[in-house]
Design a protein around this motif. Structure first.
Motif, PDB file in Angstrom:
ATOM      1  N   GLN A  21     -17.402 -14.824 -24.468  1.00 52.01           N
ATOM      2  CA  GLN A  21     -16.837 -15.406 -23.314  1.00 52.01           C
ATOM      3  C   GLN A  21     -15.794 -16.141 -24.441  1.00 52.01           C
ATOM      4  O   GLN A  21     -15.142 -17.279 -24.439  1.00 52.01           O
ATOM      5  CB  GLN A  21     -17.098 -16.641 -22.527  1.00 52.01           C
ATOM      6  N   GLY A  33      -9.828 -16.084 -22.112  1.00 52.79           N
ATOM      7  CA  GLY A  33      -9.953 -16.259 -20.816  1.00 52.79           C
ATOM      8  C   GLY A  33     -11.298 -16.767 -19.785  1.00 52.79           C
ATOM      9  O   GLY A  33     -11.674 -16.270 -19.601  1.00 52.79           O
ATOM     10  N   GLN A  34     -10.616 -18.297 -19.386  1.00 49.04           N
ATOM     11  CA  GLN A  34     -11.907 -18.664 -18.502  1.00 49.04           C
ATOM     12  C   GLN A  34     -11.213 -18.435 -16.639  1.00 49.04           C
ATOM     13  O   GLN A  34      -9.788 -18.890 -16.707  1.00 49.04           O
ATOM     14  CB  GLN A  34     -12.348 -20.053 -18.703  1.00 49.04           C
ATOM     15  N   PHE A  35     -12.090 -18.412 -15.665  1.00 47.06           N
ATOM     16  CA  PHE A  35     -11.066 -18.097 -14.401  1.00 47.06           C
ATOM     17  C   PHE A  35     -12.834 -18.462 -13.488  1.00 47.06           C
ATOM     18  O   PHE A  35     -12.783 -18.327 -13.824  1.00 47.06           O
ATOM     19  CB  PHE A  35     -10.695 -17.357 -14.021  1.00 47.06           C
ATOM     20  N   GLN A  52      -9.855 -22.686  -7.474  1.00 45.63           N
ATOM     21  CA  GLN A  52      -9.238 -22.418  -8.793  1.00 45.63           C
ATOM     22  C   GLN A  52      -9.760 -22.578  -9.714  1.00 45.63           C
ATOM     23  O   GLN A  52     -10.312 -22.318 -11.094  1.00 45.63           O
ATOM     24  CB  GLN A  52      -8.485 -21.184  -8.759  1.00 45.63           C
ATOM     25  N   THR A  56     -12.715 -22.763 -13.183  1.00 39.58           N
ATOM     26  CA  THR A  56     -12.031 -22.830 -13.893  1.00 39.58           C
ATOM     27  C   THR A  56     -12.531 -23.813 -15.533  1.00 39.58           C
ATOM     28  O   THR A  56     -12.995 -23.435 -16.233  1.00 39.58           O
ATOM     29  CB  THR A  56     -10.479 -22.200 -14.358  1.00 39.58           C
ATOM     30  N   LEU A 114      -2.523 -10.948 -12.285  1.00 33.71           N
ATOM     31  CA  LEU A 114      -3.742 -11.766 -13.511  1.00 33.71           C
ATOM     32  C   LEU A 114      -5.179 -10.930 -12.152  1.00 33.71           C
ATOM     33  O   LEU A 114      -4.646 -10.031 -11.920  1.00 33.71           O
ATOM     34  CB  LEU A 114      -4.464 -13.169 -13.359  1.00 33.71           C
ATOM     35  N   THR A 115      -6.400 -10.396 -13.125  1.00 30.59           N
ATOM     36  CA  THR A 115      -7.156  -9.491 -13.051  1.00 30.59           C
ATOM     37  C   THR A 115      -7.494  -9.119 -11.295  1.00 30.59           C
ATOM     38  O   THR A 115      -7.991  -7.761 -11.001  1.00 30.59           O
ATOM     39  CB  THR A 115      -8.300  -9.651 -13.679  1.00 30.59           C
ATOM     40  N   GLN A 119      -6.179 -13.700  -7.838  1.00 31.13           N
ATOM     41  CA  GLN A 119      -6.233 -14.500  -8.435  1.00 31.13           C
ATOM     42  C   GLN A 119      -5.073 -14.913  -9.241  1.00 31.13           C
ATOM     43  O   GLN A 119      -4.100 -14.862  -9.071  1.00 31.13           O
ATOM     44  CB  GLN A 119      -7.213 -14.413 -10.298  1.00 31.13           C
ATOM     45  N   GLU A 122      -5.448 -18.051 -15.200  1.00 36.71           N
ATOM     46  CA  GLU A 122      -6.488 -17.954 -15.989  1.00 36.71           C
ATOM     47  C   GLU A 122      -6.415 -19.067 -16.853  1.00 36.71           C
ATOM     48  O   GLU A 122      -4.738 -19.649 -17.502  1.00 36.71           O
ATOM     49  CB  GLU A 122      -6.791 -17.306 -16.438  1.00 36.71           C
ATOM     50  N   THR A 123      -6.951 -19.840 -17.864  1.00 33.59           N
ATOM     51  CA  THR A 123      -6.173 -20.440 -19.404  1.00 33.59           C
ATOM     52  C   THR A 123      -7.782 -20.469 -20.341  1.00 33.59           C
ATOM     53  O   THR A 123      -9.174 -20.148 -20.305  1.00 33.59           O
ATOM     54  CB  THR A 123      -6.706 -21.778 -18.766  1.00 33.59           C
ATOM     55  N   SER A 124      -6.997 -20.220 -21.530  1.00 32.10           N
ATOM     56  CA  SER A 124      -7.880 -19.790 -22.885  1.00 32.10           C
ATOM     57  C   SER A 124      -7.823 -21.119 -23.545  1.00 32.10           C
ATOM     58  O   SER A 124      -7.080 -21.807 -23.436  1.00 32.10           O
ATOM     59  CB  SER A 124      -7.640 -19.173 -23.440  1.00 32.10           C
TER      60      SER A 124
END
Length: 133
Positions: A21, A33-35, A52, A56, A114-115, A119, A122-124
């Motif tokens: 992570q 990427g956090q989700f 979401q 996140t 996204l995955t 979803q 997602e953010t990094s």
């Protein structure tokens, strides 16, 4: 040689996909990427952008806590958003609510998918642990 300071949520995806992570390198923490996952790794809030994004950011707060960092030490974020035009206002509102007066650099990228099915975000992040919190 220094052993990296690695953080994980201890969810199955970390071993299934083979990633961490977050990893601290020097004063910087690079965050994957956090989700919207719960504590067991189950995806939450399919197709609900606002829920979401809140989850996140809550997951990201766990990363900050691990490194003893604050939101004011976030120097960069990249957001991946499905249906960006539709979710642009909610992206801006959620971002301002999370960061308050702090302004990290930010890139928002519209993506087709996204995955997980449903979803939508997602953010990094990159954190500088030497910045004044």
């Amino acid at each position: 040689m220094t052993t990296p300071d690695v953080f994980n949520h201890n969810v199955p995806a970390e071993s299934d996909f083979g990633y961490a992570q977050a990893i601290k390198s020097g004063d910087l923490v690079h965050v994957s990427g956090q989700f919207s996952l719960d504590g067991t790794g189950d995806f939450l809030h399919a197709d609900d952008f606002v829920a979401q994004l809140k989850q996140t950011y809550a997951n990201f707060d766990k990363v900050l806590d691990h490194y003893g960092a604050t939101r004011n030490q976030i120097i960069s974020q990249t957001l991946y958003v499905v249906n960006l035009r539709e979710n642009a206002r909610a992206t801006s509102e959620g971002n301002r609510a999370y960061f308050g007066d702090h302004r990290p650099v930010s890139t928002v990228v519209g993506v087709a998918e996204l995955t997980f099915p449903g979803q939508v975000v997602e953010t990094s992040f990159i954190i500088d642990t030497k910045l004044t919190a």
